[in-house]
Write an enzyme that holds these catalytic residues in place. Structure first.
Site, PDB file in Angstrom:
ATOM      1  N   HIS A   1      24.002   7.934  -5.864  1.00  0.00           N
ATOM      2  CA  HIS A   1      22.972   8.609  -6.685  1.00  0.00           C
ATOM      3  C   HIS A   1      22.129   7.598  -7.459  1.00  0.00           C
ATOM      4  CE1 HIS A   1      25.522  12.282  -6.154  1.00  0.00           C
ATOM      5  NE2 HIS A   1      26.497  11.398  -6.289  1.00  0.00           N
TER       6      HIS A   1
ATOM      7  N   SER B   1      -1.636  -9.904  -8.964  1.00  0.00           N
ATOM      8  CA  SER B   1      -2.582  -8.893  -9.427  1.00  0.00           C
ATOM      9  C   SER B   1      -3.814  -9.596  -9.945  1.00  0.00           C
ATOM     10  CB  SER B   1      -1.945  -8.059 -10.533  1.00  0.00           C
ATOM     11  OG  SER B   1      -2.955  -7.452 -11.313  1.00  0.00           O
TER      12      SER B   1
ATOM     13  N   LYS C   1       2.199 -10.484 -12.598  1.00  0.00           N
ATOM     14  CA  LYS C   1       2.702  -9.665 -11.492  1.00  0.00           C
ATOM     15  C   LYS C   1       2.993 -10.443 -10.220  1.00  0.00           C
ATOM     16  CE  LYS C   1       1.892  -5.412 -11.240  1.00  0.00           C
ATOM     17  NZ  LYS C   1       2.670  -4.207 -11.250  1.00  0.00           N
TER      18      LYS C   1
ATOM     19  N   GLU D   1       6.433  -2.728   0.570  1.00  0.00           N
ATOM     20  CA  GLU D   1       5.794  -1.431   0.319  1.00  0.00           C
ATOM     21  C   GLU D   1       5.019  -0.946   1.548  1.00  0.00           C
ATOM     22  OE1 GLU D   1       4.085  -1.265  -3.964  1.00  0.00           O
ATOM     23  OE2 GLU D   1       4.141  -3.359  -3.383  1.00  0.00           O
TER      24      GLU D   1
END
Ligand code: ARG
Length: 463
Positions: A161, A282, A288, A295
């Protein structure tokens, strides 16, 4: 380009050429040119067989076979002029062959049809993709094995979970993906073995009255045997669907791993650092480092699932045998195969280059009361408590630690004895994460010894 005269392949029955819109909806040359090499291989095998059977002369077969190689090099070198009026790769190749070798070219289509031709070409193309996926998966398995071997005893939290459950080892987690992707590899191999029957010679749908040798063409093209029913041979695409199904399962596995990499590389987890090679920055937030490759991989997987559904839908309503609907098989499979191979290569790169952050893994492994089960097991083993009672005592100890703002090993013996008087100092042995993982020696368990045994088994398999 548009040719308004009637078609040179079947013009005999036609007074006029197709409407321009008809040509646009009908043509597949925009995409099926990707099967040029397979088309030429199939035609060369067919011509050689026709000559061996005395159906065409050796000199015609030679001219055809040489001419086809010329056509293929023109295509490969970008010198070939594709024509939409000629619909597809099969007719483009044949028309060019005619200008190169003349009359002999017209004999190539003896005892075959575009229906068995396209089924053969497409099977050869899909088979090549399976072989490429086999290679890509093997490389990824090796990268995962290297990670597993290096970190066979590095502790990390295991989750259910997405809540801390029990400590596991980094190696064990990597090896879970080796098992999953290893099954994908075996699924691709099963699919390859099942599809490896040659449709060539099934002709339009009924076979042919010419004395052809289907064994010969099958073997020349690396098939195990000719397909046994001509109707089936030209009208099923289950081999492509099986490829897409297996690709979908494999893609789903890749996507889960990509998801973990995204989570693990976040500032909150810091379980891994992804290499600069697989990250982007970024333009506004200088701190970043985004795991874009993971992704994108996670997102691209949807196209593979989509292709599977799309082709299922194309096929589900078709009466036997060939229908033109089946021309819609290719783009879906092309796109799915491209994206699967890209995803495999990207994942291999990411896994190979990522650095596990051993300290962060260990710190996380020890937090979240991850050794609560070890404590309950100790109460069962040492104090002979029924497991349900041990579970309750442990739950009370967890609540106590939570109230105190510490982890289980930080409770004092006295605090523990308040909950159960029988607890002794050696309980602290099992509260450490290293001991916890080392104790899980059951077959397939997370103990480093088990992980190392699985790593060597897989190394043997991939030899
Ligand atoms: N381009 C066609 C396809 O992809 C080739 C087969 C055409 N056969 C036919 N009977 N029209 O399916």
């Amino acid at each position: 380009m548009t040719d308004t005269s009637s078609n040179q392949m079947w013009g005999g029955r036609f007074a006029s050429g197709p409407d321009a819109i008809m040509e646009a909806i009908n043509a597949s040359i925009g995409f099926d040119r990707r099967m040029a090499a397979q088309d030429v291989a199939g035609s060369r095998a067919h011509a050689a067989m026709l000559a061996a059977q005395g159906i065409i002369t050796d000199s015609d077969a030679d001219a055809i076979r040489k001419g086809l190689l010329t056509v293929l090099s023109e295509i490969k070198e970008g010198r070939f002029e594709f024509s939409t009026a000629l619909e597809d790769i099969h007719m483009n190749v044949e028309a060019r062959l005619k200008t190169l070798v003349g009359e002999a070219a017209g004999r190539l289509h003896t005892a075959r049809s575009r229906n068995d031709q396209v089924a053969t070409d497409f099977k050869l193309w899909v088979r090549d993709q399976i072989d490429a996926a086999d290679e890509g998966l093997t490389a990824l398995l090796r990268a995962l094995l290297a990670q597993a071997e290096a970190g066979a005893d590095w502790v990390m939290p295991g989750f259910t979970h997405l809540q801390t459950a029990q400590p596991v080892t980094w190696g064990h987690h990597m090896m879970a993906y080796v098992e999953m992707l290893g099954r994908d590899l075996s699924r691709f191999r099963d699919a390859r073995a099942r599809m490896n029957e040659c449709p060539l010679g099934a002709a339009a749908l009924a076979g042919t009255s010419f004395d052809i040798d289907r064994e010969a063409t099958a073997h020349a093209l690396g098939f195990d045997r000719p397909s046994a029913n001509s109707l089936d041979a030209v009208s099923d695409r289950d081999f492509a669907l099986e490829f897409l199904s297996v690709a979908s399962i494999c893609a789903m596995h890749l996507s889960r791993l990509a998801e973990e990499l995204v989570i693990w590389s976040s500032a909150q987890f810091r379980f891994v650092s992804m290499s600069d090679k697989w990250s982007t920055g970024s333009s506004i937030m200088p701190q970043k480092r985004n795991p874009d490759a993971a992704e994108l991989l996670r997102a691209k997987i949807g196209r593979i699932f989509g292709a599977n559904v799309a082709l299922m839908t194309v096929m589900k309503g078709l009466p036997l045998a060939y229908s033109k609907d089946m021309q819609e098989d290719k783009e879906q499979v092309f796109d799915a195969a491209d994206n699967l191979l890209l995803a495999l290569a990207a994942m291999t790169g990411m896994v190979g280059d990522m650095q596990a952050n051993r300290d962060a893994l260990a710190a996380a492994a020890g937090s979240g009361f991850s050794t609560a089960t070890d404590l309950a097991d100790w109460l069962v083993r040492t104090l002979n408590l029924p497991f349900r009672d041990a579970h309750h005592v442990t739950g009370t100890l967890v609540a106590k630690a939570e109230a105190k703002g510490c982890d289980l090993p930080d409770l004092t013996l006295a605090e523990m004895q308040d909950v159960h008087a029988g607890i002794t100092a050696d309980v602290f042995e099992v509260l450490g994460v290293d001991n916890s993982v080392a104790s899980r020696t059951s077959y397939g368990g997370t103990a480093p010894a088990q992980v190392r045994a699985q790593v060597s088994r897989w190394k043997e398999v991939l030899k």
